[in-house]
Design a protein around this motif. Structure first.
Motif: not given
Length: 88
Positions: A26, A51-52, A54-55, A58
């Motif tokens: 990423r 870094l959000d 959601r990511t 994941q």
């Protein structure tokens, strides 16, 4: 938001490259990576700035599926009680 990934994995020469590979895919460069051996297991902490959640979830899910991974906890820097966001 800063994210922390606390990972327990099998101590193996490929453990760190495999873990860091999920971030490299990423184009993310961790702010800090540390590892220690405890009772034959490798304890790794990876810190990533900006870094959000959601990511981060994941990435944590992918790491948890790794053959060398024994467990993972992800935390946001803002977690006041440090409850895990993802635990395996």
């Amino acid at each position: 938001m800063k994210q922390y990934f606390d990972i327990v994995a099998i101590a193996d020469p490929q453990t760190l490259p495999r873990l860091l590979g999920w971030f490299a895919q990423r184009s993310l460069v961790p702010a800090r990576v540390s590892s220690d051996l405890h009772a034959g297991d490798m304890h790794v902490r990876i810190e990533v700035d900006d870094l959000d959640p959601r990511t981060a979830d994941q990435i944590a899910a992918k790491i948890s599926q790794g053959v060398l991974t024994l467990g993972i906890v992800r935390q946001d820097h803002s977690d006041s009680c440090h409850e895990p966001s993802v635990a395996v």
